[in-house]
Design an enzyme around this catalytic site. Structure first.
Site, PDB file in Angstrom:
ATOM      1  N   ASP A  83      67.238  -9.867 -14.885  1.00  0.00           N
ATOM      2  CA  ASP A  83      66.446 -10.820 -15.649  1.00  0.00           C
ATOM      3  C   ASP A  83      66.423 -10.281 -17.073  1.00  0.00           C
ATOM      4  O   ASP A  83      66.561  -9.083 -17.304  1.00  0.00           O
ATOM      5  CB  ASP A  83      65.043 -10.912 -15.039  1.00  0.00           C
ATOM      6  CG  ASP A  83      64.233 -12.023 -15.676  1.00  0.00           C
ATOM      7  OD1 ASP A  83      64.795 -12.771 -16.503  1.00  0.00           O
ATOM      8  OD2 ASP A  83      63.036 -12.122 -15.365  1.00  0.00           O
ATOM      9  N   ASP A 118      65.707 -16.268 -22.377  1.00  0.00           N
ATOM     10  CA  ASP A 118      65.071 -17.575 -22.570  1.00  0.00           C
ATOM     11  C   ASP A 118      63.660 -17.388 -23.114  1.00  0.00           C
ATOM     12  O   ASP A 118      63.191 -16.253 -23.247  1.00  0.00           O
ATOM     13  CB  ASP A 118      65.040 -18.356 -21.255  1.00  0.00           C
ATOM     14  CG  ASP A 118      64.382 -17.574 -20.116  1.00  0.00           C
ATOM     15  OD1 ASP A 118      64.509 -16.337 -20.107  1.00  0.00           O
ATOM     16  OD2 ASP A 118      63.738 -18.182 -19.253  1.00  0.00           O
ATOM     17  N   CYS A 270      51.260  -8.749  13.219  1.00  0.00           N
ATOM     18  CA  CYS A 270      52.662  -8.540  12.859  1.00  0.00           C
ATOM     19  C   CYS A 270      53.196  -7.373  13.684  1.00  0.00           C
ATOM     20  O   CYS A 270      52.471  -6.425  13.962  1.00  0.00           O
ATOM     21  CB  CYS A 270      52.744  -8.217  11.375  1.00  0.00           C
ATOM     22  SG  CYS A 270      54.391  -7.810  10.795  1.00  0.00           S
ATOM     23  N   CYS A 272      56.233  -5.831  12.732  1.00  0.00           N
ATOM     24  CA  CYS A 272      57.320  -5.237  11.956  1.00  0.00           C
ATOM     25  C   CYS A 272      57.221  -3.709  12.062  1.00  0.00           C
ATOM     26  O   CYS A 272      56.175  -3.182  12.452  1.00  0.00           O
ATOM     27  CB  CYS A 272      57.246  -5.709  10.503  1.00  0.00           C
ATOM     28  SG  CYS A 272      56.081  -4.786   9.484  1.00  0.00           S
ATOM     29  N   CYS A 275      54.057  -2.137  10.608  1.00  0.00           N
ATOM     30  CA  CYS A 275      52.769  -2.394  11.266  1.00  0.00           C
ATOM     31  C   CYS A 275      52.695  -1.815  12.671  1.00  0.00           C
ATOM     32  O   CYS A 275      51.605  -1.474  13.143  1.00  0.00           O
ATOM     33  CB  CYS A 275      52.502  -3.896  11.353  1.00  0.00           C
ATOM     34  SG  CYS A 275      52.338  -4.681   9.747  1.00  0.00           S
TER      35      CYS A 275
HETATM   36 ZN   LIG Z   1      54.129  -5.977   9.421  1.00  0.00          ZN
END
Ligand SMILES: [Zn+2]
Length: 521
Positions: A83, A118, A270, A272, A275
């Protein structure tokens, strides 16, 4: 482009450092401090591409970046997008560089996807300032051709205008005439932070409708999984997320349906790797650095899972259904979904004709679906009833589909024959059915007229829509009489009355066969 649904598409984007599959999320890498290292982004999370800030690199690491290249600087062996620093302008006002320098610098550090410097419009700014940002960005975009020296870098052309849709339109049209590889919608970050998803719909659609369709569209600063589905459905292909790290810093925990605060959580919804095996209270007890990393990792996993869900929904042809599901997360998202009605014609024009799966209808919000709009359009523009048809017999939709193979249909036809309707020979049978309206019997097996499920009872707005379709069909037709089979249980009198009005207008007789004998067994 490999698959599509609504304006969403799964596609391949070729860069000099590899081919990317879109829709794609670029995690934002701060070149100065990283809570998750770029190498880990690829090896642990599978990110093929990251985005970083050319302006910050130039300011702090210019020489090193020029000698090593941005890939080695970040230690990232994939695709790097940069960016320009425009966001810093928005945050801190003027920056110490020029548009030419930023173009040359991005080429010098060997970035794969580069952005011109920009001027972001921002949110809650005056119209004259918005006009300035649009014009200045276009001016700089035109200069790019004279400054750039490489042909293997993909260039991003940001569309500005903010909430001034006529300016977004102008910006998109003029940027669209320039040979950018990718277009981007600038400065929706604040719009999203305010949960103005309805404004976002207007901004994205205005940009989308005025840009070249075949080019990818990047939505800058759209880093929360709650809105990926909406943005993809409107044709955004690329996203970047700094939010995963910014949220983590503030103990904010992303979910696919919103954000939670760590200190308000008892359970992790969660599984994942970040977690699993931890409880919120254990994470609260960690040192700030560790806590931040756990949350950032979780946030990244949530983003990846959500992008995957959206992509799978595209493949299954269930993106609209998925949008509905997401729209229950927040009234602002539901409002955005309702807003799609205004763009229904455009969505229809650019959506695929057939799908692998049937459609689910819940209520009147679904009347904006491309399939409903398409049936209406085609019936109006392309359909004419059988030539000999003098009598139109309108039957209620049956629970079984296709309608003409259902038991109810067979029963009704038997009764019609008995009732001395000798004119049955010259009769044309159509069904009135939610959500499509009029379904001629000879078409009732055509996709998706039999391949859908609808929630009963039908809501009043949908009934009115069907009634309107029936009335329009009668008014346009050349039938000499109408026989209307009522189904009071499912339809009340809404459709009957519309029929009466239409027949009166055409001055043809209407026979209403009512009573429960026609209804369900
Ligand atoms: Zn998680």
């Amino acid at each position: 482009m490999k698959h599509r649904d609504l304006l969403g598409r799964i596609g391949k984007l070729k860069t000099k450092s590899g081919v990317l599959e879109t829709p794609l999320l670029f995690p934002v890498i701060n070149p100065l401090s990283q809570v998750v290292a770029p190498r880990e982004m690829r090896e642990k999370f599978g990110f093929q591409a990251v985005i970083t800030n050319a302006y910050i690199i130039k300011k702090h690491l210019e020489d090193e970046a020029k000698s090593k290249g941005v890939h080695a600087l970040l230690d990232f062996n994939g695709v790097v997008m940069t960016d320009s620093g425009a966001y810093q302008i928005l945050q801190y006002g003027e920056i110490e560089t020029s548009p030419e320098q930023i173009v040359k610098f991005q080429e010098a550090i060997d970035t794969d996807i580069a952005t011109i410097l920009d001027v972001p419009t921002g949110w809650k700014v005056s119209r004259s300032h918005a006009e300035y940002t649009v014009n200045e960005t276009i001016k700089r975009a035109r200069q790019l051709a004279t400054v750039k020296t490489r042909d293997d870098v993909l260039w991003v052309g940001p569309v500005q205008g903010g909430e001034f849709l006529d300016l977004v339109q102008k910006s998109a049209r003029q940027m669209g005439e320039l040979p950018f590889h990718i277009y981007a919608l600038g400065s929706p970050t604040q719009v999203m932070e305010q949960y103005r998803f309805d404004v976002l719909v207007d901004m994205i659609m205005t940009a989308k409708m005025n840009l070249p369709q075949e080019k990818p569209l990047h939505l800058f600063g759209a880093g929360h999984p709650v809105m990926f589905a909406l943005a993809v459905a409107l044709g955004c292909d690329l996203f970047d997320s700094a939010a995963y790290a910014l949220y983590a810093k503030e103990d904010r925990y992303m979910t696919a349906y919103g954000t939670m605060r760590l200190n308000e959580m008892e359970y992790f919804p969660c599984s994942c790797p970040a977690c699993t095996g931890r409880t919120p209270s254990e994470v609260r007890d960690e040192l700030a650095m560790d806590r931040q990393r756990i949350l950032a990792m979780h946030n990244l996993y949530v983003c990846i899972a959500e992008i995957n869900r959206v992509k799978q929904a595209i493949i299954n042809g269930r993106l609209w259904e998925y949008l509905r599901l997401k729209s229950q997360s927040h009234p602002a998202l539901f409002q955005a979904l309702k807003k799609l009605k205004e763009y229904a014609a455009y969505l229809e024009e650019h959506s695929s004709l057939t799908k692998k799966s049937g459609l689910f209808f819940f209520d009147a919000v679904d009347l904006a679906r491309p399939e409903v709009v398409r049936h209406r359009k085609r019936l109006e523009e392309r359909y004419s009833p059988p030539e000999k048809a003098e009598t139109l017999i309108l039957l209620p939709q049956t629970a079984e589909k296709p309608f003409h193979k259902s038991k109810e249909y067979r029963r009704i036809v038997k009764i019609l024959r008995k009732e001395a309707l000798e004119k049955l020979e010259n009769a044309h049978l159509c069904f009135y059915a939610a959500p499509f309206g009029v379904v001629p019997i000879e078409l009732d097996e055509t996709y998706p007229l039999s391949q859908y499920e609808i929630a009963l009872p039908i809501d009043l707005e949908t009934k009115r829509y069907v009634a309107e379709q029936v009335a329009n069909y009668i008014k346009k037709s050349g039938y000499k009489e109408i026989i209307f089979v009522e189904d009071r249980e499912n339809w009340n009198e809404v459709v009957t009355e519309a029929c009466e009005r239409a027949c009166k207008k055409r001055k043809i007789p209407l026979k209403v066969l009512s009573g429960n004998r026609w209804g369900k067994p």
